[in-house]
Design a protein around this motif. Sequence first.
Motif: not given
Length: 139
Positions: A78-79, A88-89, A107, A109, A134, A136
């Motif tokens: 993520e970082h 976003e992921i 986490c 999501y 998710k 960010l």
Amino acid sequence: MTAAELAGIAARAYRHMTPWREADFAATLGHPTTVLSAGEGAFVLGRVVAGEAEILALATDPERQRQGAARAVLVAFEHAAMARGAEEIFLEVAAANTPARSFYEACGYARAGLRKAYYTCPDGSRDDALLMRKALPEN
């Protein structure tokens, strides 16, 4: 981590579906958009394009499961994605994979869609994929 090491972890971890092969990992690692976050017995492989990150594979060696290895590599991914401009992921997870779905929900999501009969199981049957997302935090 090499393509062979990634394939080895995936083969041990993906008991519910057909895992990626070494050649699949090697091809993906060769793309400039690819992001790999790897740790002791776990990895996240994904890509970042146009403000979106996609997790293509996350696997933890069964001997390292429930020890925080997956969470550590996911946070690192993520970082790294944020550093490349992701806002976003997205990921797909097998509908029948309750432990993975619970992990992703824990986490941060959330379900964003469904892909019917997306995965091929080792016995030839098909499983749906849940699309999860998710947002960010802003840098």
